[in-house]
Design a protein around this motif. Structure first.
Motif, PDB file in Angstrom:
ATOM      1  N   THR A 206       0.777  -1.208   0.033  1.00 48.23           N
ATOM      2  CA  THR A 206       0.070  -0.061  -0.174  1.00 48.23           C
ATOM      3  C   THR A 206       0.829   1.205   0.055  1.00 48.23           C
ATOM      4  O   THR A 206       1.959   1.280   0.100  1.00 48.23           O
ATOM      5  CB  THR A 206      -0.841  -0.201   1.246  1.00 48.23           C
ATOM      6  OG1 THR A 206      -0.109  -0.092   2.223  1.00 48.23           O
ATOM      7  CG2 THR A 206      -1.904  -1.136   1.249  1.00 48.23           C
ATOM      8  N   CYS A 207       0.337   2.394  -0.117  1.00 52.90           N
ATOM      9  CA  CYS A 207       0.985   3.671  -0.069  1.00 52.90           C
ATOM     10  C   CYS A 207       1.378   4.016   1.522  1.00 52.90           C
ATOM     11  O   CYS A 207       2.553   4.272   1.722  1.00 52.90           O
ATOM     12  CB  CYS A 207      -0.013   4.782  -0.635  1.00 52.90           C
ATOM     13  SG  CYS A 207       0.066   4.484  -2.493  1.00 52.90           S
ATOM     14  N   GLU A 222       3.210  -7.311   4.714  1.00 54.53           N
ATOM     15  CA  GLU A 222       3.026  -5.860   4.449  1.00 54.53           C
ATOM     16  C   GLU A 222       4.210  -5.239   3.938  1.00 54.53           C
ATOM     17  O   GLU A 222       5.168  -5.315   4.361  1.00 54.53           O
ATOM     18  CB  GLU A 222       2.488  -5.338   5.942  1.00 54.53           C
ATOM     19  CG  GLU A 222       1.935  -3.900   5.769  1.00 54.53           C
ATOM     20  CD  GLU A 222       1.808  -3.368   7.109  1.00 54.53           C
ATOM     21  OE1 GLU A 222       1.110  -2.280   6.914  1.00 54.53           O
ATOM     22  OE2 GLU A 222       2.528  -3.599   7.973  1.00 54.53           O
ATOM     23  N   TYR A 224       4.842  -1.030   2.358  1.00 55.90           N
ATOM     24  CA  TYR A 224       4.330   0.298   1.892  1.00 55.90           C
ATOM     25  C   TYR A 224       5.407   1.195   1.643  1.00 55.90           C
ATOM     26  O   TYR A 224       6.432   1.208   2.045  1.00 55.90           O
ATOM     27  CB  TYR A 224       3.407   0.907   3.365  1.00 55.90           C
ATOM     28  CG  TYR A 224       4.344   0.777   4.297  1.00 55.90           C
ATOM     29  CD1 TYR A 224       5.098   1.631   5.040  1.00 55.90           C
ATOM     30  CD2 TYR A 224       3.850  -0.519   5.407  1.00 55.90           C
ATOM     31  CE1 TYR A 224       5.806   1.352   6.090  1.00 55.90           C
ATOM     32  CE2 TYR A 224       4.437  -0.334   6.770  1.00 55.90           C
ATOM     33  CZ  TYR A 224       5.393   0.683   7.133  1.00 55.90           C
ATOM     34  OH  TYR A 224       6.240   0.361   8.328  1.00 55.90           O
ATOM     35  N   PHE A 255      -1.835  -1.169  -3.908  1.00 56.67           N
ATOM     36  CA  PHE A 255      -3.066  -0.540  -3.535  1.00 56.67           C
ATOM     37  C   PHE A 255      -2.534   0.790  -2.993  1.00 56.67           C
ATOM     38  O   PHE A 255      -1.378   0.921  -2.613  1.00 56.67           O
ATOM     39  CB  PHE A 255      -3.727  -1.107  -2.585  1.00 56.67           C
ATOM     40  CG  PHE A 255      -4.322  -2.555  -2.825  1.00 56.67           C
ATOM     41  CD1 PHE A 255      -5.410  -2.711  -3.583  1.00 56.67           C
ATOM     42  CD2 PHE A 255      -3.540  -3.621  -2.680  1.00 56.67           C
ATOM     43  CE1 PHE A 255      -5.921  -4.056  -3.847  1.00 56.67           C
ATOM     44  CE2 PHE A 255      -4.019  -4.932  -3.068  1.00 56.67           C
ATOM     45  CZ  PHE A 255      -5.095  -5.083  -3.809  1.00 56.67           C
ATOM     46  N   CYS A 256      -3.465   1.781  -3.143  1.00 58.44           N
ATOM     47  CA  CYS A 256      -3.250   3.255  -2.523  1.00 58.44           C
ATOM     48  C   CYS A 256      -4.636   3.596  -1.763  1.00 58.44           C
ATOM     49  O   CYS A 256      -5.846   2.924  -2.335  1.00 58.44           O
ATOM     50  CB  CYS A 256      -2.750   4.326  -3.613  1.00 58.44           C
ATOM     51  SG  CYS A 256      -1.781   5.420  -2.800  1.00 58.44           S
ATOM     52  N   GLU A 257      -4.550   4.746  -1.042  1.00 61.43           N
ATOM     53  CA  GLU A 257      -5.698   4.842  -0.210  1.00 61.43           C
ATOM     54  C   GLU A 257      -6.317   6.266  -0.924  1.00 61.43           C
ATOM     55  O   GLU A 257      -5.722   6.869  -1.453  1.00 61.43           O
ATOM     56  CB  GLU A 257      -5.192   5.198   1.161  1.00 61.43           C
ATOM     57  CG  GLU A 257      -4.489   4.120   1.925  1.00 61.43           C
ATOM     58  CD  GLU A 257      -3.137   3.854   1.673  1.00 61.43           C
ATOM     59  OE1 GLU A 257      -2.276   4.642   1.787  1.00 61.43           O
ATOM     60  OE2 GLU A 257      -2.818   2.800   1.017  1.00 61.43           O
ATOM     61  N   ASP A 262      -1.546   8.658  -5.495  1.00 61.44           N
ATOM     62  CA  ASP A 262      -1.272   7.326  -5.731  1.00 61.44           C
ATOM     63  C   ASP A 262      -0.101   7.411  -7.166  1.00 61.44           C
ATOM     64  O   ASP A 262      -0.013   6.292  -7.452  1.00 61.44           O
ATOM     65  CB  ASP A 262      -2.377   6.429  -6.238  1.00 61.44           C
ATOM     66  CG  ASP A 262      -3.163   6.922  -7.435  1.00 61.44           C
ATOM     67  OD1 ASP A 262      -2.710   7.929  -8.191  1.00 61.44           O
ATOM     68  OD2 ASP A 262      -3.910   6.445  -7.785  1.00 61.44           O
ATOM     69  N   GLN A 265       2.799   4.966  -6.496  1.00 57.18           N
ATOM     70  CA  GLN A 265       2.462   3.609  -6.375  1.00 57.18           C
ATOM     71  C   GLN A 265       2.101   3.001  -7.868  1.00 57.18           C
ATOM     72  O   GLN A 265       2.490   1.916  -8.270  1.00 57.18           O
ATOM     73  CB  GLN A 265       1.070   3.434  -5.412  1.00 57.18           C
ATOM     74  CG  GLN A 265       0.763   1.841  -5.044  1.00 57.18           C
ATOM     75  CD  GLN A 265       1.977   1.420  -4.267  1.00 57.18           C
ATOM     76  OE1 GLN A 265       2.914   1.191  -4.628  1.00 57.18           O
ATOM     77  NE2 GLN A 265       1.476   0.783  -3.025  1.00 57.18           N
ATOM     78  N   ASP A 302     -12.829  -3.012   1.459  1.00 56.72           N
ATOM     79  CA  ASP A 302     -11.385  -3.096   1.422  1.00 56.72           C
ATOM     80  C   ASP A 302     -11.053  -4.536   1.426  1.00 56.72           C
ATOM     81  O   ASP A 302      -9.944  -5.134   0.701  1.00 56.72           O
ATOM     82  CB  ASP A 302     -10.602  -2.345   2.619  1.00 56.72           C
ATOM     83  CG  ASP A 302     -10.363  -0.963   2.535  1.00 56.72           C
ATOM     84  OD1 ASP A 302     -10.734  -0.392   1.420  1.00 56.72           O
ATOM     85  OD2 ASP A 302     -10.022  -0.295   3.595  1.00 56.72           O
TER      86      ASP A 302
END
Length: 315
Positions: A206-207, A222, A224, A255-257, A262, A265, A302
């Motif tokens: 993720t970001c 994980e 990031y 993924f990014c939020e 983004d 990413q 999610d």
């Protein structure tokens, strides 16, 4: 408690306000508190620091108290700047619920100017330390992203509401148990669906490092680009590290939020051939007509996005 800002503030929130805004705020407070009139519907007012825990509180309150969030849908909560209107709302509150763990860097100064009691919803959480960056070793504050931890949040909300309003004890207890059962359904979905993902592909990239608790629950490794949004500028070294991780582990999707840019990413995805997964939601719910208007919607969205990205990319 860590402070997720570039520098530790040295003045109270009100002292940092421009003089005109401070005068306006104090005038509004005087008007709001001098009438002595109860709210029209007679309910107590519970404020929360952000939209996610506001929705959790509404489910536990079951309409017996009014619940409102200080921050709006889509807001980035780490570095939020309270407004004079927020101060007025705080003065009118009977209780304020906060996440704690340093998430709301602005909250301690905000409460210096209001009289409402507060409750920390992460009490009793088994925290995960941030593993890199300027806050290495501090507890990761995004504990609500774990369905297991969400049960602790719900219990803490129930207890805080019961202390505020003992007459509603049975209402809050019954609503809390029902809500926890619905949260557990998301946990069951994750466990079942991720069992079909090849072990080597079970990684969540993720970001922001906001998914440590979800990754732990789901048995995912994980990675990031940055640990918390307060320092949401990925370094070249971290970008390279994420790119190498995705290649080495053949991670099928990244993924990014919703509350961050983004672009970095997306460059990782291009460099590695990974898919860019659906946007994830963490710090804020959406508007009512958006994809995640409730906390349960956020968890389901999610979970489904992660499962879809990992399963489809691994086939």
């Amino acid at each position: 408690m860590p402070n997720f800002r570039d520098e530790a503030p040295t003045k109270t929130w009100s002292a940092r306000l421009p003089a005109a805004l401070l005068t306006l705020a104090l005038t509004l407070i005087a008007c709001a508190t001098s009438t002595g009139q109860p709210r029209e519907d007679g309910r107590l007012l519970v404020l929360t620091t952000f939209t996610v825990i506001a929705d959790m509180a509404r489910n536990v309150a079951d309409g017996r108290v009014e619940v409102a969030s200080l921050t709006r849908p889509g807001a980035e909560i780490h570095g939020y700047e309270p407004t004079p209107e927020d101060l007025v709302r705080g003065q009118g509150a009977d209780l304020i619920l906060e996440n704690g763990l340093g998430l709301e860097a602005w909250f301690a100064q905000f409460t210096e100017d209001v009289q409402a009691p507060t409750a920390v919803l992460t009490e009793g959480i088994e925290t995960i330390p941030i593993s890199s960056g300027g806050y290495e070793g501090e507890p990761n504050p995004h504990a609500w992203m774990s369905p297991d931890n969400a049960h602790v949040y719900v219990d803490n909300i129930r207890d805080a509401l019961t202390e505020l309003d003992p007459g509603g004890e049975d209402v809050y207890a019954r609503a809390a148990e029902d809500y926890k059962a619905r949260i557990s359904e998301v946990d069951d979905y994750l466990e079942t669906e991720l069992a079909e993902v090849p072990e080597g592909s079970r990684a969540l990239v993720t970001c922001e490092g906001a998914f440590s608790y979800l990754a732990r629950d789901a048995g995912l490794s994980e990675m990031y680009l940055w640990p918390v949004n307060a320092e949401s500028q990925s370094t070249p070294q971290q970008t390279v590290a994420v790119t190498e991780f995705v290649r080495e582990h053949r991670v099928p999707a990244v993924f990014c939020e919703s509350t961050v840019n983004d672009s970095v990413q997306r460059s990782v995805a291009r460099e590695t051939g990974a898919r860019m997964g659906q946007t994830l939601y963490v710090d804020s719910l959406s508007e009512e007509d958006g994809p995640v208007p409730t906390y349960l919607d956020l968890l389901r969205h999610d979970a489904e996005a992660v499962v879809s990205g990992l399963k489809e990319g691994a086939t």
